[in-house]
Design a protein around this motif. Sequence first.
Motif, PDB file in Angstrom:
ATOM      1  N   ILE A  28       2.102   1.511  -3.632  1.00  0.00           N
ATOM      2  CA  ILE A  28       1.081   1.912  -4.610  1.00  0.00           C
ATOM      3  C   ILE A  28       0.747   3.389  -4.442  1.00  0.00           C
ATOM      4  O   ILE A  28       0.599   4.117  -5.421  1.00  0.00           O
ATOM      5  CB  ILE A  28      -0.179   1.038  -4.453  1.00  0.00           C
ATOM      6  CG1 ILE A  28       0.130  -0.409  -4.870  1.00  0.00           C
ATOM      7  CG2 ILE A  28      -1.337   1.594  -5.287  1.00  0.00           C
ATOM      8  CD1 ILE A  28      -0.912  -1.427  -4.418  1.00  0.00           C
ATOM      9  N   THR A  70      -9.235  -7.681  -0.659  1.00  0.00           N
ATOM     10  CA  THR A  70      -8.282  -6.571  -0.584  1.00  0.00           C
ATOM     11  C   THR A  70      -6.916  -7.012  -1.082  1.00  0.00           C
ATOM     12  O   THR A  70      -6.282  -6.322  -1.891  1.00  0.00           O
ATOM     13  CB  THR A  70      -8.184  -6.056   0.877  1.00  0.00           C
ATOM     14  OG1 THR A  70      -9.499  -5.961   1.414  1.00  0.00           O
ATOM     15  CG2 THR A  70      -7.507  -4.716   0.932  1.00  0.00           C
ATOM     16  N   VAL A  85      -6.809   5.631   5.472  1.00  0.00           N
ATOM     17  CA  VAL A  85      -6.064   4.674   4.645  1.00  0.00           C
ATOM     18  C   VAL A  85      -5.695   3.444   5.479  1.00  0.00           C
ATOM     19  O   VAL A  85      -5.784   2.302   5.010  1.00  0.00           O
ATOM     20  CB  VAL A  85      -4.819   5.341   4.021  1.00  0.00           C
ATOM     21  CG1 VAL A  85      -3.936   4.313   3.341  1.00  0.00           C
ATOM     22  CG2 VAL A  85      -5.243   6.415   3.016  1.00  0.00           C
ATOM     23  N   LYS A 100       0.935  -5.802  -9.775  1.00  0.00           N
ATOM     24  CA  LYS A 100       1.289  -6.277 -11.111  1.00  0.00           C
ATOM     25  C   LYS A 100       1.343  -5.125 -12.106  1.00  0.00           C
ATOM     26  O   LYS A 100       2.216  -5.080 -12.970  1.00  0.00           O
ATOM     27  CB  LYS A 100       0.234  -7.287 -11.604  1.00  0.00           C
ATOM     28  CG  LYS A 100       0.612  -8.721 -11.413  1.00  0.00           C
ATOM     29  CD  LYS A 100      -0.226  -9.652 -12.307  1.00  0.00           C
ATOM     30  CE  LYS A 100       0.412 -11.020 -12.305  1.00  0.00           C
ATOM     31  NZ  LYS A 100      -0.337 -12.030 -13.059  1.00  0.00           N
ATOM     32  N   TYR A 150      -3.102  -7.321  -7.999  1.00  0.00           N
ATOM     33  CA  TYR A 150      -3.166  -6.890  -9.398  1.00  0.00           C
ATOM     34  C   TYR A 150      -2.683  -5.450  -9.567  1.00  0.00           C
ATOM     35  O   TYR A 150      -2.133  -5.093 -10.603  1.00  0.00           O
ATOM     36  CB  TYR A 150      -4.575  -7.106  -9.956  1.00  0.00           C
ATOM     37  CG  TYR A 150      -4.858  -8.575 -10.124  1.00  0.00           C
ATOM     38  CD1 TYR A 150      -4.191  -9.305 -11.106  1.00  0.00           C
ATOM     39  CD2 TYR A 150      -5.732  -9.259  -9.289  1.00  0.00           C
ATOM     40  CE1 TYR A 150      -4.400 -10.663 -11.256  1.00  0.00           C
ATOM     41  CE2 TYR A 150      -5.956 -10.621  -9.428  1.00  0.00           C
ATOM     42  CZ  TYR A 150      -5.283 -11.312 -10.416  1.00  0.00           C
ATOM     43  OH  TYR A 150      -5.479 -12.658 -10.552  1.00  0.00           O
ATOM     44  N   MET A 151      -2.860  -4.633  -8.553  1.00  0.00           N
ATOM     45  CA  MET A 151      -2.280  -3.291  -8.633  1.00  0.00           C
ATOM     46  C   MET A 151      -0.755  -3.368  -8.647  1.00  0.00           C
ATOM     47  O   MET A 151      -0.091  -2.663  -9.407  1.00  0.00           O
ATOM     48  CB  MET A 151      -2.748  -2.449  -7.458  1.00  0.00           C
ATOM     49  CG  MET A 151      -4.199  -2.058  -7.597  1.00  0.00           C
ATOM     50  SD  MET A 151      -4.561  -0.553  -6.694  1.00  0.00           S
ATOM     51  CE  MET A 151      -6.051  -0.044  -7.548  1.00  0.00           C
ATOM     52  N   MET A 174      -6.864  -7.360  -4.834  1.00  0.00           N
ATOM     53  CA  MET A 174      -6.754  -6.089  -5.543  1.00  0.00           C
ATOM     54  C   MET A 174      -5.339  -5.521  -5.440  1.00  0.00           C
ATOM     55  O   MET A 174      -4.792  -4.996  -6.410  1.00  0.00           O
ATOM     56  CB  MET A 174      -7.751  -5.117  -4.931  1.00  0.00           C
ATOM     57  CG  MET A 174      -8.489  -4.375  -6.008  1.00  0.00           C
ATOM     58  SD  MET A 174      -9.686  -3.252  -5.299  1.00  0.00           S
ATOM     59  CE  MET A 174      -9.233  -1.796  -6.242  1.00  0.00           C
ATOM     60  N   LEU A 175      -4.742  -5.644  -4.252  1.00  0.00           N
ATOM     61  CA  LEU A 175      -3.366  -5.168  -4.106  1.00  0.00           C
ATOM     62  C   LEU A 175      -2.433  -5.953  -5.032  1.00  0.00           C
ATOM     63  O   LEU A 175      -1.504  -5.389  -5.611  1.00  0.00           O
ATOM     64  CB  LEU A 175      -2.904  -5.307  -2.649  1.00  0.00           C
ATOM     65  CG  LEU A 175      -3.624  -4.429  -1.622  1.00  0.00           C
ATOM     66  CD1 LEU A 175      -3.119  -4.753  -0.213  1.00  0.00           C
ATOM     67  CD2 LEU A 175      -3.415  -2.949  -1.929  1.00  0.00           C
ATOM     68  N   ILE A 177       0.843  -1.203   0.000  1.00  0.00           N
ATOM     69  CA  ILE A 177       0.000   0.000   0.000  1.00  0.00           C
ATOM     70  C   ILE A 177       0.877   1.252   0.000  1.00  0.00           C
ATOM     71  O   ILE A 177       0.598   2.218  -0.707  1.00  0.00           O
ATOM     72  CB  ILE A 177      -1.009  -0.029   1.174  1.00  0.00           C
ATOM     73  CG1 ILE A 177      -2.038  -1.147   0.926  1.00  0.00           C
ATOM     74  CG2 ILE A 177      -1.723   1.313   1.329  1.00  0.00           C
ATOM     75  CD1 ILE A 177      -2.964  -1.450   2.095  1.00  0.00           C
ATOM     76  N   LYS A 210      -9.295   1.619   6.352  1.00  0.00           N
ATOM     77  CA  LYS A 210     -10.104   1.097   5.249  1.00  0.00           C
ATOM     78  C   LYS A 210      -9.306   0.221   4.286  1.00  0.00           C
ATOM     79  O   LYS A 210      -9.901  -0.521   3.496  1.00  0.00           O
ATOM     80  CB  LYS A 210     -10.722   2.263   4.461  1.00  0.00           C
ATOM     81  CG  LYS A 210     -11.599   3.166   5.301  1.00  0.00           C
ATOM     82  CD  LYS A 210     -12.840   2.443   5.818  1.00  0.00           C
ATOM     83  CE  LYS A 210     -13.775   3.432   6.505  1.00  0.00           C
ATOM     84  NZ  LYS A 210     -15.047   2.794   6.874  1.00  0.00           N
ATOM     85  N   LEU A 211      -7.984   0.341   4.307  1.00  0.00           N
ATOM     86  CA  LEU A 211      -7.178  -0.473   3.388  1.00  0.00           C
ATOM     87  C   LEU A 211      -6.235  -1.401   4.140  1.00  0.00           C
ATOM     88  O   LEU A 211      -6.238  -2.607   3.931  1.00  0.00           O
ATOM     89  CB  LEU A 211      -6.364   0.430   2.440  1.00  0.00           C
ATOM     90  CG  LEU A 211      -7.156   1.310   1.469  1.00  0.00           C
ATOM     91  CD1 LEU A 211      -6.228   2.255   0.719  1.00  0.00           C
ATOM     92  CD2 LEU A 211      -7.944   0.456   0.473  1.00  0.00           C
TER      93      LEU A 211
END
Lengths: 343, 343
Positions: B221, B314, B237, B323, B320-321, B317-318, B218, B240-241
């Motif tokens: 990103i 979560t 942040v 990636k 693929y982000m 998604m992290l 995180i 929620k993440l």
Amino acid sequence: MTGSRKKSVLIIGGGAVGAIAALNLEVGGLTSVTLVLRSNFNAVNEHGFDIKSCDHGRVNSWKPSIVRNSIPDIAKESLPPYDYIVLCTKNIPGIPPTVVDLVTPALPKANSHTTLVLLQNGLHIYTPFLETHPQTLVLSGISMIGSEEISPGQIIQNEGDRLIIGAFPNPNIDSPTSAALEFVSIYQNGGKTDCKLGEDVLHDRWRKLVYNACLNPICAILGLDTGRLRLAADGEVIEKLVRPAMQEIVDAARANGVVLDEDVVQKMIDVDPLQSYLSPSMLADVKKGNLIEYENLLGGPLREGRKAGVKMPTIEMLYYMAKGIQWRTMEARGMVDIPPQNV
Amino acid sequence: MTGSRKKSVLIIGGGAVGAIAALNLEVGGLTSVTLVLRSNFNAVNEHGFDIKSCDHGRVNSWKPSIVRNSIPDIAKESLPPYDYIVLCTKNIPGIPPTVVDLVTPALPKANSHTTLVLLQNGLHIYTPFLETHPQTLVLSGISMIGSEEISPGQIIQNEGDRLIIGAFPNPNIDSPTSAALEFVSIYQNGGKTDCKLGEDVLHDRWRKLVYNACLNPICAILGLDTGRLRLAADGEVIEKLVRPAMQEIVDAARANGVVLDEDVVQKMIDVDPLQSYLSPSMLADVKKGNLIEYENLLGGPLREGRKAGVKMPTIEMLYYMAKGIQWRTMEARGMVDIPPQNV
């Protein structure tokens, strides 16, 4: 000059979207445009815009009828009311001035003459005007233009200026559609753009969010333009992030009574041509150190979807990531304080 | 020199982690370290390391016993086998050379003398060695150090070198724990670090992933360091993440038979002091244009969790982000081709 008086149009915000709108309206010949600029005022005032446009070709050293660096206060300056005010600024809730603050000095008191056109993103951006200016007709402008200001006054428009105009609901206005139609006719008088009336503003606004709540922030977060996003990780970024996010917007729209076409997700994935490397608005803003419109593009649909009971895990994550990126920009702009290092 | 022969240690990789390990081992006095460097070889070979360390103080122009820019081929160079080989490189599956390729030239044929220490992240990173070097004892090293190479050879270590050593399972090895204990004793002989035996390697590796699969990517990103991440968006942040991602790792660990302490999530959120502005490894790598270890840090736990039926939205998604960000770095390094622009 035709026999009838030209319409007077005040455009507030002359970035990538506002400049093309100004150009197109003056090319159409039915309007006289006053354009309010901020960060690029000096560049444009001295040298005009240099525009490379798929609709208008190359246009160098161009200026609209009037260029200003402040919003007209029509009472103080004894100016006649404008026929239209087109708002092309970013719309960032929580960061003053509000859209109402911006427009108010340029509107007559108890206005019913000037029509407001919100060429901005988001679902319910007209509601503040219902309270403060209940007699003012507010039109919705949804632009699918691909346009970028690469340096102050230098604009490249790669994708056609497709504009959907509609009337936001207002119980105090009798025939809003005729005013919307008039604006459409003057906007497309030059024959260069695809401007049309949208019968269902909410539908059209949800539809645009399929792009703007998904592809746009993912480009901004990953630092990838539209072409690179499609290539990234052999398409997995599209399939695993963009497509699920878009589906959540489609679901949230449906739960709010808006049924989008079945192929809207694929259409929005394909809307930017392969081998075109464009920066959607949020990526362009991040690169320039500008604030991003994450509240209207992500927060709005997230809240509407949640209220209707729709699960939106991808959009929610994008929302909080965008918040983190906004905070980074706010630090860079001196808007938040960081306590000193304590080693 | 004590009466007994010093242990010979080959450390492969002398970045922020390897350099501190080399320093600490030589300070301990029981080892002679050969350090293999790549990108910072010239800087260190000429000027040594400049290290500012919370464990060791300021150490200038320091070098271990031997500095090299290639991995020793002990057969060709007629070198005696090392007692330990400590691997401190990044571990990035899919990008050659593999960890096995890296180590093999420095190991004796049919090795049972040299103990391998993998000071790397990920869950099952030892399994390739079970096939290629079944008689080689492989130890797990889990470092919670906070250390950054700010320029070649310039290292700032802000957080203590806490190292957990354990033995990866290997049916061909009789008493792996005694070798692990020996390494612990030589590593902490200088009295500067907190090195201890971990009884349960898999537990300790899942535990570290609570940080490394969540806070670390995180930060990378969003482009925020550890201190800024906690401040960002008034803590949203984190809430929620970061916290949901950490909980997914805890759930995936439990589904794989590893029960982490109840307070592990809060402990990992708080592990970096407030007002310390550190770049976790992935953020440091992104900033330097290096590839990130997203497969071992995110892909590994994601696959183990999924196999056990755990939902990890979560983390997915992290993944693929990460990636997408890896692909951006690969383009910058000329590892992928972009078709030309087509306006």
